[in-house]
Design a protein around this motif. Sequence first.
Motif, PDB file in Angstrom:
ATOM      1  N   ILE A  51     -48.719 -23.667  10.551  1.00  0.00           N
ATOM      2  CA  ILE A  51     -47.990 -22.519  11.100  1.00  0.00           C
ATOM      3  C   ILE A  51     -47.276 -21.781   9.975  1.00  0.00           C
ATOM      4  N   ALA A  52     -46.615 -22.530   9.109  1.00  0.00           N
ATOM      5  CA  ALA A  52     -45.893 -21.913   7.994  1.00  0.00           C
ATOM      6  C   ALA A  52     -46.846 -21.140   7.086  1.00  0.00           C
ATOM      7  N   GLU A  53     -48.016 -21.712   6.821  1.00  0.00           N
ATOM      8  CA  GLU A  53     -48.996 -21.022   5.974  1.00  0.00           C
ATOM      9  C   GLU A  53     -49.462 -19.726   6.625  1.00  0.00           C
ATOM     10  N   ILE A  54     -49.720 -19.767   7.920  1.00  0.00           N
ATOM     11  CA  ILE A  54     -50.152 -18.569   8.641  1.00  0.00           C
ATOM     12  C   ILE A  54     -49.082 -17.488   8.593  1.00  0.00           C
ATOM     13  N   LEU A  55     -47.823 -17.905   8.743  1.00  0.00           N
ATOM     14  CA  LEU A  55     -46.723 -16.950   8.732  1.00  0.00           C
ATOM     15  C   LEU A  55     -46.311 -16.534   7.319  1.00  0.00           C
ATOM     16  N   GLY A  56     -46.818 -17.235   6.312  1.00  0.00           N
ATOM     17  CA  GLY A  56     -46.473 -16.909   4.931  1.00  0.00           C
ATOM     18  C   GLY A  56     -45.063 -17.325   4.563  1.00  0.00           C
ATOM     19  N   ILE A  57     -44.618 -18.451   5.131  1.00  0.00           N
ATOM     20  CA  ILE A  57     -43.271 -18.950   4.861  1.00  0.00           C
ATOM     21  C   ILE A  57     -43.356 -20.429   4.483  1.00  0.00           C
ATOM     22  N   SER A  58     -42.229 -20.983   4.045  1.00  0.00           N
ATOM     23  CA  SER A  58     -42.215 -22.398   3.675  1.00  0.00           C
ATOM     24  C   SER A  58     -42.295 -23.271   4.924  1.00  0.00           C
ATOM     25  N   SER A  59     -42.692 -24.512   4.748  1.00  0.00           N
ATOM     26  CA  SER A  59     -42.760 -25.453   5.880  1.00  0.00           C
ATOM     27  C   SER A  59     -41.386 -25.617   6.521  1.00  0.00           C
ATOM     28  N   ALA A  60     -40.359 -25.682   5.698  1.00  0.00           N
ATOM     29  CA  ALA A  60     -39.001 -25.834   6.235  1.00  0.00           C
ATOM     30  C   ALA A  60     -38.615 -24.623   7.086  1.00  0.00           C
ATOM     31  N   ALA A  61     -38.957 -23.438   6.629  1.00  0.00           N
ATOM     32  CA  ALA A  61     -38.654 -22.228   7.399  1.00  0.00           C
ATOM     33  C   ALA A  61     -39.447 -22.204   8.701  1.00  0.00           C
ATOM     34  N   GLY A  62     -40.684 -22.665   8.663  1.00  0.00           N
ATOM     35  CA  GLY A  62     -41.500 -22.737   9.880  1.00  0.00           C
ATOM     36  C   GLY A  62     -40.910 -23.696  10.902  1.00  0.00           C
ATOM     37  N   ARG A  63     -40.500 -24.864  10.427  1.00  0.00           N
ATOM     38  CA  ARG A  63     -39.858 -25.835  11.331  1.00  0.00           C
ATOM     39  C   ARG A  63     -38.583 -25.251  11.923  1.00  0.00           C
ATOM     40  N   GLN A  64     -37.815 -24.551  11.083  1.00  0.00           N
ATOM     41  CA  GLN A  64     -36.554 -23.972  11.548  1.00  0.00           C
ATOM     42  C   GLN A  64     -36.789 -22.890  12.600  1.00  0.00           C
ATOM     43  N   ARG A  65     -37.802 -22.048  12.387  1.00  0.00           N
ATOM     44  CA  ARG A  65     -38.103 -20.999  13.369  1.00  0.00           C
ATOM     45  C   ARG A  65     -38.486 -21.606  14.715  1.00  0.00           C
ATOM     46  N   LEU A  66     -39.317 -22.636  14.680  1.00  0.00           N
ATOM     47  CA  LEU A  66     -39.722 -23.278  15.932  1.00  0.00           C
ATOM     48  C   LEU A  66     -38.524 -23.944  16.597  1.00  0.00           C
ATOM     49  N   GLN A  67     -37.687 -24.596  15.814  1.00  0.00           N
ATOM     50  CA  GLN A  67     -36.484 -25.220  16.361  1.00  0.00           C
ATOM     51  C   GLN A  67     -35.573 -24.156  16.994  1.00  0.00           C
ATOM     52  N   ASN A  68     -35.454 -22.995  16.367  1.00  0.00           N
ATOM     53  CA  ASN A  68     -34.620 -21.921  16.911  1.00  0.00           C
ATOM     54  C   ASN A  68     -35.163 -21.401  18.245  1.00  0.00           C
ATOM     55  N   VAL A  69     -36.492 -21.282  18.353  1.00  0.00           N
ATOM     56  CA  VAL A  69     -37.085 -20.818  19.609  1.00  0.00           C
ATOM     57  C   VAL A  69     -36.857 -21.846  20.709  1.00  0.00           C
ATOM     58  N   ARG A  70     -37.060 -23.129  20.380  1.00  0.00           N
ATOM     59  CA  ARG A  70     -36.811 -24.180  21.381  1.00  0.00           C
ATOM     60  C   ARG A  70     -35.346 -24.184  21.800  1.00  0.00           C
ATOM     61  N   LEU A  71     -34.442 -23.985  20.849  1.00  0.00           N
ATOM     62  CA  LEU A  71     -33.016 -23.926  21.164  1.00  0.00           C
ATOM     63  C   LEU A  71     -32.718 -22.750  22.082  1.00  0.00           C
ATOM     64  N   LYS A  72     -33.345 -21.602  21.816  1.00  0.00           N
ATOM     65  CA  LYS A  72     -33.134 -20.426  22.665  1.00  0.00           C
ATOM     66  C   LYS A  72     -33.588 -20.710  24.099  1.00  0.00           C
ATOM     67  N   ILE A  73     -34.734 -21.363  24.240  1.00  0.00           N
ATOM     68  CA  ILE A  73     -35.214 -21.711  25.584  1.00  0.00           C
ATOM     69  C   ILE A  73     -34.225 -22.653  26.268  1.00  0.00           C
ATOM     70  N   ARG A  74     -33.754 -23.649  25.531  1.00  0.00           N
ATOM     71  CA  ARG A  74     -32.777 -24.589  26.121  1.00  0.00           C
ATOM     72  C   ARG A  74     -31.491 -23.864  26.518  1.00  0.00           C
TER      73      ARG A  74
END
Length: 178
Positions: free
Chosen positions: A135-158
């Motif tokens: 996912i991070a490679e597709i988005l052109g970001i670091s793995s850590a940034a990719g994990r953080q973005r997904l965590q932020n979306v899950r947090l928003k849903i919660r």
Amino acid sequence: MRDATWHDALLDKFEVQITAVVSARLQGEPEAVGDLVQKTFDTAWAKRYKVPDDPLPWLYKTAKYHLNNYYRWSCRRRPELSGHEVLEAAIMRHLSNSGSVEHGIDLRRALAKLTPAQCELLMMAYVDELSRAQIAEILGISSAAGRQRLQNVRLKIRQILGNDYLKQDHGDERERGR
């Protein structure tokens, strides 16, 4: 050597996965799915010396480019999720609760409040089941940034739902195994 045998092996290994990606976004348009998958692999052949050793993220991006061109060509606005039901079903499989009808209704309400980019991130994680690194490679970001973005979306849903709908660790075990 990137010859016809290489391309046949690429097609054999990834055709089903790329077809699933395109199908999830073109629900109701099965005739276009095959054409777009074919274009993706035609592009892989034409640019075979630029395809990286881990071709899945590259194929995914290429399929997305062909999808975007298809949307522009067809002169229609891309639906917000264009696979909303697919996304809901995939996320329901990862819920930390029973996944009842009420939860599905709540989830639909929460997904409607997300941006298209946030929904696409969830599609990559839960429908396409891509690793966080992919996912991070597709988005052109670091793995850590990719994990953080997904965590932020899950947090928003919660936050929208007021409970712990999505497990924190989705995909982490899968990633450790790679």
